[in-house]
Design an enzyme around this catalytic site. Structure first.
Site, mmCIF file in Angstrom:
data_model
loop_
_atom_site.group_PDB
_atom_site.id
_atom_site.type_symbol
_atom_site.label_atom_id
_atom_site.label_comp_id
_atom_site.label_asym_id
_atom_site.label_seq_id
_atom_site.Cartn_x
_atom_site.Cartn_y
_atom_site.Cartn_z
ATOM 1 N N ARG A 276 -9.541 -25.296 31.286
ATOM 2 C CA ARG A 276 -10.078 -26.516 31.555
ATOM 3 C C ARG A 276 -11.265 -27.039 30.949
ATOM 4 O O ARG A 276 -11.118 -28.377 30.532
ATOM 5 C CB ARG A 276 -10.314 -26.916 33.183
ATOM 6 C CG ARG A 276 -11.372 -26.119 33.848
ATOM 7 C CD ARG A 276 -11.469 -26.187 35.539
ATOM 8 N NE ARG A 276 -10.307 -25.160 35.758
ATOM 9 C CZ ARG A 276 -10.006 -24.965 36.795
ATOM 10 N NH1 ARG A 276 -10.741 -25.466 38.132
ATOM 11 N NH2 ARG A 276 -9.018 -23.798 37.343
ATOM 12 N N LYS B 42 -12.122 -10.559 35.307
ATOM 13 C CA LYS B 42 -10.971 -10.336 36.017
ATOM 14 C C LYS B 42 -10.950 -8.650 36.339
ATOM 15 O O LYS B 42 -11.466 -7.799 35.792
ATOM 16 C CB LYS B 42 -9.841 -10.664 34.971
ATOM 17 C CG LYS B 42 -9.806 -12.109 34.746
ATOM 18 C CD LYS B 42 -8.101 -12.370 34.039
ATOM 19 C CE LYS B 42 -8.345 -13.755 33.622
ATOM 20 N NZ LYS B 42 -8.067 -14.682 34.712
#
Length: 483
Positions: free
Chosen positions: A334, A260
């Site tokens: 996920r 990130k």
């Protein structure tokens, strides 16, 4: 952590029989009620400060008159901030023209706003303790309401829901100390001596041995081993129904090898908010001794960078047997949830499954910072959750999962990919990925709280920091499932 637990008591009027000199008297009215001006005149107010819907007045005693319009919860938040501003640690509900439901919502909002997370150094801690001993403590410590309100079941339920939400905030606000092992220790401390709670924990290599390869891969780059935490409470042994809650617990998300950028990583200690909400809701169900059977699964892992981090282009076999190509290491939540959902179903065959997570920035982009996304395979379940959310000011908006979204998550080289192409409809694609790991006959809802997980400002029912958004919805859902 929240600095002090609010003590709630009942009193029988007239309150003047007791020593209320340091109290803030709360008067609740409907907006534009003539009672506000009448009370200001009767008390011969020599100082009136108007702010929003609130009025401060007084001569021998100090009161707060609130004309409620719109959200009763937010009105309660206004009360908490007014009491804090003027240094009152005790609030007494004096005059009230609202009904019990509205009054309960005001008090719930007060509790939710009466919270602060701040880690203090030694000198500041000593000063805080001194302030408390000298009655200068600025957060509300005591709340007194009329006996008929105090004993009302709806009031008691809302108070318990709000206090459960504060615990979720405590958990989510933890920083570097909030590792997977921190949560393992927390659940052991909470439930190890409770005969009605069964604890199962899989840590580190045990995840691989149990075929939770997606889950393990996300956490394998960290010095803190990933952990699956499963808790089961059977409050109704005569019932065959078992409801499951699943929470994403990424204790810190660097993005992995798809690192990130600056400005997108600093709040990633909150990527565990889903698991924190689930644990808080479970604790609430146990504390309230609900007549319901519930199992919860927390997927705790740190998505870190090291020479053992999982890599883009890897193809991993999930607990369900589906293969997944990794095309984005920052789409890690996920993966953890996929194995948690599959493991929970294989282990328990639950009646229903609610999963909650800070899953996608795309959901925040679509719905903003006050509404969660709801994705479900069941219309009745969706409607139930939306009604609960509306009642508790934790609203969810139903979003679509179509065949188009499912097709976008297919891979040329495996059964699925974890990011999908093209770069559109990210929230629905993420939900579509999860749907592959849930039995289509089992009522299932995925709740994406990426938007409302955090509050920047002290506003409404949320002070700055983790909000605990969705915790009350989970616990209220379990309350409704009692038999």
């Amino acid at each position: 952590m929240n600095l002090k637990q609010l003590c709630i008591n009942s009193y029988k009027p007239p309150a003047q029989q007791q020593n209320w000199a340091s109290s803030l008297f709360l008067n609740l009215y409907r907006c534009n009620s003539q009672q506000i001006s009448r009370h200001l005149h009767r008390l011969k107010a020599n100082k009136i400060v108007k702010g929003g819907q609130s009025y401060i007045f007084g001569e021998e005693k100090v009161g707060l008159a609130v004309g409620v319009k719109g959200s009763c919860y937010n009105a309660g938040g206004d009360v908490a901030r007014s009491a804090r501003k003027y240094g009152f640690g005790r609030v007494v509900l004096s005059q009230n023209e609202l009904n019990i439901k509205e009054t309960s919502q005001v008090i719930s909002g007060l509790i939710q706003a009466n919270y602060k997370y701040k880690l203090l150094g030694d000198a500041a801690k000593q000063k805080l303790q001194s302030d408390e001993n000298n009655d200068k403590y600025s957060y509300i410590q005591e709340l007194h309401v009329q006996e008929n309100i105090f004993e009302d079941p709806y009031f008691q339920q809302l108070i318990q829901l709000a206090q459960t939400k504060l615990y979720a905030r405590d958990l989510a606000n933890t920083r570097q100390e909030g590792t997977p092992q921190y949560f393992v220790n927390e659940v052991k401390t909470l439930f190890k001596d409770n005969p009605n709670v069964e604890i199962k924990i899989l840590e580190g290599k045990q995840l691989q041995e149990s075929q939770l390869n997606l889950f393990y891969a996300v956490g394998q780059g960290s010095i803190h081993p990933p952990a699956l935490i499963n808790l089961t409470y059977r409050g109704n042994k005569d019932s065959q129904q078992l409801h499951a809650l699943v929470g994403k617990g990424i204790t810190f998300d660097t993005g992995g090898l798809h690192l990130k950028s600056y400005g997108h990583m600093e709040k990633m200690y909150l990527d565990k908010s889903g698991a924190c909400n689930v644990l808080a809701a479970f604790k609430g169900a146990v504390d309230m001794k609900l007549k319901v059977n519930v199992t919860v699964t927390l997927g705790m892992a740190e998505n870190a960078i090291s020479n053992t981090s999982y890599k883009p282009s890897s193809i991993l076999k999930s607990h369900k047997g589906l293969t997944v190509e990794i095309n984005n290491t920052d789409a890690e939540g996920r993966l953890v949830l996929a194995d948690c959902l599959s493991w929970t179903q294989a282990t328990y065959s639950p009646t229903s499954i609610l999963e909650i997570s800070t899953l996608t920035g795309a959901c925040k982009a679509a719905l903003g910072e006050n509404t969660g996304g709801l994705f479900s395979n069941n219309d009745y379940l969706s409607q139930e959750l939306q009604e609960i959310g509306k009642e508790l000011q934790e609203p969810f908006w139903r979003m679509p999962v179509t065949d188009e979204h499912k097709d976008m998550m297919k891979s040329q080289f495996a059964d699925l990919c974890n990011s999908g192409q093209p770069k559109v409809c990210g929230a629905s694609k993420a939900a579509a990925f999860l749907f592959n790991f849930v039995d289509e006959k089992t009522p299932f809802a995925h709740l994406d709280i990426a938007g409302p997980k955090y509050s920047k400002a002290d506003k409404g029912i949320h002070p700055p920091g983790a909000t605990g958004f969705g915790t009350q919805v989970l616990l209220k859902y379990l309350l409704n499932k009692q038999e």
